[in-house]
Design an enzyme around this catalytic site. Structure first.
Site, PDB file in Angstrom:
ATOM      1  N   TYR A   1     -38.492 -47.279  51.303  1.00  0.00           N
ATOM      2  CA  TYR A   1     -38.804 -46.387  50.184  1.00  0.00           C
ATOM      3  C   TYR A   1     -37.836 -46.624  49.028  1.00  0.00           C
ATOM      4  O   TYR A   1     -36.628 -46.787  49.240  1.00  0.00           O
ATOM      5  CB  TYR A   1     -38.760 -44.921  50.621  1.00  0.00           C
ATOM      6  CG  TYR A   1     -39.962 -44.466  51.427  1.00  0.00           C
ATOM      7  CD1 TYR A   1     -41.059 -45.291  51.636  1.00  0.00           C
ATOM      8  CD2 TYR A   1     -40.007 -43.176  51.979  1.00  0.00           C
ATOM      9  CE1 TYR A   1     -42.151 -44.860  52.380  1.00  0.00           C
ATOM     10  CE2 TYR A   1     -41.098 -42.743  52.713  1.00  0.00           C
ATOM     11  CZ  TYR A   1     -42.162 -43.597  52.916  1.00  0.00           C
ATOM     12  OH  TYR A   1     -43.247 -43.161  53.653  1.00  0.00           O
TER      13      TYR A   1
ATOM     14  N   VAL B   1     -58.121 -36.259  42.970  1.00  0.00           N
ATOM     15  CA  VAL B   1     -59.107 -35.198  42.820  1.00  0.00           C
ATOM     16  C   VAL B   1     -58.851 -34.367  41.559  1.00  0.00           C
ATOM     17  O   VAL B   1     -59.745 -33.710  41.033  1.00  0.00           O
ATOM     18  CB  VAL B   1     -59.119 -34.319  44.092  1.00  0.00           C
ATOM     19  CG1 VAL B   1     -57.991 -33.312  44.068  1.00  0.00           C
ATOM     20  CG2 VAL B   1     -60.452 -33.624  44.263  1.00  0.00           C
ATOM     21  N   PHE B   2     -57.624 -34.400  41.076  1.00  0.00           N
ATOM     22  CA  PHE B   2     -57.306 -33.610  39.884  1.00  0.00           C
ATOM     23  C   PHE B   2     -57.749 -34.321  38.601  1.00  0.00           C
ATOM     24  O   PHE B   2     -58.198 -33.696  37.656  1.00  0.00           O
ATOM     25  CB  PHE B   2     -55.792 -33.354  39.788  1.00  0.00           C
ATOM     26  CG  PHE B   2     -55.219 -32.705  41.008  1.00  0.00           C
ATOM     27  CD1 PHE B   2     -55.523 -31.378  41.302  1.00  0.00           C
ATOM     28  CD2 PHE B   2     -54.401 -33.414  41.874  1.00  0.00           C
ATOM     29  CE1 PHE B   2     -54.990 -30.782  42.441  1.00  0.00           C
ATOM     30  CE2 PHE B   2     -53.886 -32.812  43.010  1.00  0.00           C
ATOM     31  CZ  PHE B   2     -54.176 -31.502  43.294  1.00  0.00           C
TER      32      PHE B   2
ATOM     33  N   GLY C   1     -53.352 -37.179  43.808  1.00  0.00           N
ATOM     34  CA  GLY C   1     -53.850 -36.503  42.619  1.00  0.00           C
ATOM     35  C   GLY C   1     -55.208 -36.968  42.130  1.00  0.00           C
ATOM     36  O   GLY C   1     -55.686 -36.512  41.094  1.00  0.00           O
TER      37      GLY C   1
ATOM     38  N   SER D   1     -50.034 -38.670  51.798  1.00  0.00           N
ATOM     39  CA  SER D   1     -50.949 -38.533  50.654  1.00  0.00           C
ATOM     40  C   SER D   1     -51.949 -37.381  50.859  1.00  0.00           C
ATOM     41  O   SER D   1     -53.141 -37.550  50.625  1.00  0.00           O
ATOM     42  CB  SER D   1     -51.686 -39.853  50.407  1.00  0.00           C
ATOM     43  OG  SER D   1     -51.723 -40.151  49.029  1.00  0.00           O
ATOM     44  N   PRO D   2     -51.476 -36.199  51.256  1.00  0.00           N
ATOM     45  CA  PRO D   2     -52.405 -35.094  51.526  1.00  0.00           C
ATOM     46  C   PRO D   2     -53.141 -34.617  50.274  1.00  0.00           C
ATOM     47  O   PRO D   2     -54.184 -33.972  50.384  1.00  0.00           O
ATOM     48  CB  PRO D   2     -51.492 -33.996  52.078  1.00  0.00           C
ATOM     49  CG  PRO D   2     -50.144 -34.300  51.541  1.00  0.00           C
ATOM     50  CD  PRO D   2     -50.073 -35.800  51.486  1.00  0.00           C
ATOM     51  N   LEU D   3     -52.603 -34.932  49.108  1.00  0.00           N
ATOM     52  CA  LEU D   3     -53.291 -34.589  47.853  1.00  0.00           C
ATOM     53  C   LEU D   3     -53.988 -35.810  47.264  1.00  0.00           C
ATOM     54  O   LEU D   3     -54.437 -35.784  46.121  1.00  0.00           O
ATOM     55  CB  LEU D   3     -52.297 -34.012  46.841  1.00  0.00           C
ATOM     56  CG  LEU D   3     -51.506 -32.777  47.291  1.00  0.00           C
ATOM     57  CD1 LEU D   3     -50.599 -32.294  46.161  1.00  0.00           C
ATOM     58  CD2 LEU D   3     -52.437 -31.660  47.729  1.00  0.00           C
TER      59      LEU D   3
END
Lengths: 299, 299, 299
Positions: free
Chosen positions: C53, C216-217, C214, C209-211
Site C-alpha cells: 500500500y 454509484v455516486f 464511489g 471497496s464496499p462503496l
C-alpha cells in the site's frame, strides 16, 4: 412403474405429476381427483407443487380434491416448496423476493399443510437459492418441522453446487433432491456441475420443464429446428410418433436417475411421459440428440 | 531425467513421448523402435497413446515395434485411453461419441492389450468426460481390470473438477492423473480450478498440446505475436535459441508437476523438450509470459 | 460495536479501518495517531493494510504513528498482506507479479513487522492468488511465522473457492478470512461460490471497496443511476440521508458476517460506516437493491 430411491424410506415414481399450472386447468375438485386417480393407475404417485403456484392457489385446489377421497393420501408423495414471496394484491410486498428465514420456512409449511389438507409433507424444497440464506436458520427450521412430523424429507430447487455444499454443511438431515431445469434444449446443468453433484451425492434430480415449454415444437429458429429434426429421426427409429416421448426418454436414459415432471392436465400427455419409459434409446441416439442441441460434434 | 511420483509404485518421466500422430510419421517398425530407444537414452520412459489415435492404428504400430525388442516393455510406462467411439468405415457408428460403460472400458482395454502386444497397461485414462458416465460401472470396470492385472493404475483426461469429484466418489482406486490441454497459449485450466484440483489431490497433470500445435510460431494475430516476442526475449535471457524450449520450461516451472507430452516423431524436437528441463526460468520471467498471454497485467 | 468471531481467540470489529490510501492523506504521525484514537472511540479496533500500500509506504506511516503511543498496540488487530511484488524504482522488477514462495512470505512479513514497529501481526493474508502457488511452501512459511510468534493467524485475499481448497489441503492452520471485493455494485462473489464457501467454512469475509470506489455516486450510466435511485429511496425509508450508509448496511445485513473496510481518512466518513450498523434494513429492501443492481427481477 419404475420407482427411484431417494432415501432409505423414500421413493418417487419415475414420472412425477406437476401442478405448476393446475389453476389454469379450471378443473372442479372432482375433476382434479379424477386426474389424480388416472395418474395413480399409470403408476405416478408423486405430485410436485409449491406454495406460490397459481399465485398461491394450486395447493388449495389439490387439497380440496384430495379431501374428497382422503384415503389416497397414503398412496402418494407430495412435494411442495417454500422460500419465494410474490408481490401480489393480498400482501404488502413491493417486489418478488426470496425468504429462507426460519420464520418463513415454518409459516409457509404450516400454510401448505392447511391448504393441502394433510398433516405431513413428504418432501419440502427450498424453491430458489436465497442470497440471504442463513444456513443455521434453515437447519433449525428443518429440524423443527421434522421433529413435529410435519415434513418427512427436505431438498432444494435450482441450487448450484456451492449452494448445496454451503447448506449441507449446517444440516443434520440429508438433501434428498435438487429440482432443476433439465431438457434436450436446456443443457446447462449437465455442464456446470449440478448433475455431477447429484450423482456424487446420490441425490436424484427432479427435472422441471423437461419439454422446454414446447420451444422445440414451435420455435422456428435454427437450433430448435435442428433438434426437432433429430428428435423426429430418433422417434421413428424407436417406433414412436411423438417427439415429446423422445425428450422424456432422453432425460431418463441419463444415469443420474432424473425424474421428469410432467406438468400437463391432460391424461394423454401424461400417458406420453409414461410411455417413454419403455423406449430403448441407445447411447448413440442419445449423443446424436446431445450433439444436435449443442450444435457441434463432441471433441 | 527427473521423474514424477504419481503413486507409491508409479513414476513417469518428466517429459512424455506422445503417439498422437505416430501413424502420420510413416515409420517402419524398426524406425519406431529406434525412436523409442532414442527416447529411452534421453530418459523418456513414458509413452502416451490412445485407442483412437491414428483412427485406431497407433497402438498397433507401437505394439509391432515393441515386439521387435520385447525386453523394453519393463523399462517403459504405457498410458493409453478408452471411452471415445469414432464413426469410421469399420464400424456402424453414425457419429463420434463417448462411452464409459463397463462393457466398453473392458473391451477397449482388451483390444489395446492385443494391439500393444503387452499383457498390462501402466495407466488407463478415460479419454473424455462422457455425459452419460455411470460411475458405478466405471468403478466395476476398473476393479475388474486391476484384479486381472491388465491395468495397474487409472486416470482421466479432459475432466473438470466436478467430474473428477463425481467419479472418485465411487472408485476404490485413486485417479493418478488428469491429462489436459495446458500451454502458454491455453491458460484455461490454470484459471478454472483444474490445476488447483490436481495440486489439492496430489494428482500431477499430463499436458497435451504443450506447444499449442505451433500456433505461437505461425499465427500472425496480435496475441500470438505478442507472446512470441516475449518468449523470444526470455529465450535469449535463458541462453537458448528455441522458443519451444521456453514453452516447455514454462509449464515445468509451475509447482503442479506438469508433465508435458512431446508429440514429435523427430528426435531433435524431443531433445528440445528434454533440454528445457535444465532451463532456470525465474518467477518474473514466468509471469512476464503469463501477462503477455493474458494481454493485461496482474491485478 | 459488534465484534465478529473469526477464530477461538480472534475477533475483529464489524467495521474495519482501511489504510489503502493512508499515504495520500498526507497526515503527520500525530494526525494518524489521532485518527486511530477516533476509530477506537467508535469501536473500530481492526486495521487493514498491506506491504504494497502506498508503494510500500503505508505500513511505515502507521508504524511511526503507533510508536507515539505503543500502549495502543494491544488494543488493535493489525491485518497486513504479502505476496505481490510491484515493479518500482527501488527494486529491479520489470513487472508487477505475485510471489507466494516461502522466502518471500517470511521476508515480507519481517519487513512488515519492522515498518509497523510491532513484534506480531494479528492476521497475515496472501494478497492475491499466485498462479505459481506451491502450497507446501506456504504451509512451511505459515508454520514458521506462527511458531516464532510473528503472526497469530492467516488468511487470503481475492481467492476463488478452488484456490482456498487447494491451499487448505496443505495447511495445518485454518484460514480465518478471505478478503474480497463486495458491494452493491459488485455482486460477483455472491454468485460465483466465494461467499457460499465463506459461510460453509465459517470464514467471515472482509469486504474491500464496499462503496465501489464511489461509482454509484458519480457514474451517470444507466445501471449506477438506477441503483442510486433505489439506494436513495431505501435511505429515506431507513431515516438516513446518506446512501453510503445504506451500502454498508446492505453488506452487513447479509448472513455471512461481512466486515466492510472503510478506507477513508475522514472521521465523518468512517462515522457513517459505523452509523450504518444500527440501520434496520429488511429483507425486501435488501432484495430491492439486489434487483436494482442486477437489472432484472429474481426468477
Amino acid at each position: 412403474m419404475e420407482r427411484i430411491q431417494l432415501h432409505d424410506d423414500l421413493q418417487f415414481s419415475r414420472i412425477i405429476h406437476g401442478h405448476w399450472r393446475l389453476a389454469d386447468w379450471n378443473y372442479t375438485g372432482q375433476q382434479t381427483l379424477g386426474l389424480l386417480e388416472q395418474c395413480l393407475e399409470l403408476g405416478i404417485t408423486t405430485i410436485d407443487t409449491a406454495s406460490i403456484y397459481g399465485k398461491y392457489t394450486c395447493e388449495e385446489l389439490f387439497g380440496n380434491a384430495l379431501s374428497l377421497k382422503p384415503e389416497l393420501r397414503g398412496k402418494i408423495e407430495i412435494v411442495t416448496k417454500c422460500g419465494i414471496k410474490l408481490a401480489n394484491d393480498e400482501n404488502s410486498f413491493r417486489l418478488n423476493h426470496y425468504d429462507s428465514s426460519k420464520e418463513h420456512i415454518i409459516e409457509s409449511t404450516e400454510r401448505s399443510l392447511t391448504k393441502l389438507r394433510t398433516d405431513y409433507i413428504d418432501v419440502l424444497l427450498i424453491h430458489r437459492p436465497d442470497v440471504l440464506t442463513n444456513p443455521e436458520e434453515v437447519a433449525e427450521a428443518f429440524s423443527s418441522l421434522k421433529k413435529d412430523g410435519k415434513v418427512k424429507h427436505f431438498g432444494v430447487s435450482n441450487f448450484l453446487p456451492s449452494q448445496v455444499n454451503m447448506l449441507e454443511a449446517y444440516l443434520d438431515v440429508p438433501l434428498v433432491t435438487n429440482q432443476v431445469e433439465l431438457s434436450v434444449m436446456y443443457r446447462d446443468h449437465f455442464e456446470n456441475g449440478v448433475v455431477d453433484q447429484c450423482i456424487e451425492k446420490k441425490m436424484p434430480p427432479m427435472a422441471w420443464s423437461p419439454l422446454n415449454r414446447g420451444a422445440v415444437f414451435n420455435n422456428q429458429e435454427e437450433n430448435p429446428s435442428r433438434v426437432r429434426s433429430t428428435l423426429q429421426k430418433v422417434a421413428e427409429e424407436l417406433g414412436t410418433s411423438t417427439i415429446d416421448e423422445v425428450m422424456y426418454a432422453w432425460l431418463m436414459h441419463h444415469p443420474a436417475n432424473i425424474m421428469p415432471i410432467a406438468g400437463s392436465g391432460k391424461i394423454e400427455r401424461i400417458q406420453s411421459a409414461v410411455n417413454s419409459i419403455s423406449l430403448q434409446m441407445n447411447r448413440e441416439q442419445w449423443y446424436e440428440i446431445w450433439v444436435s442441441s449443442r450444435g457441434k460434434d463432441v471433441d
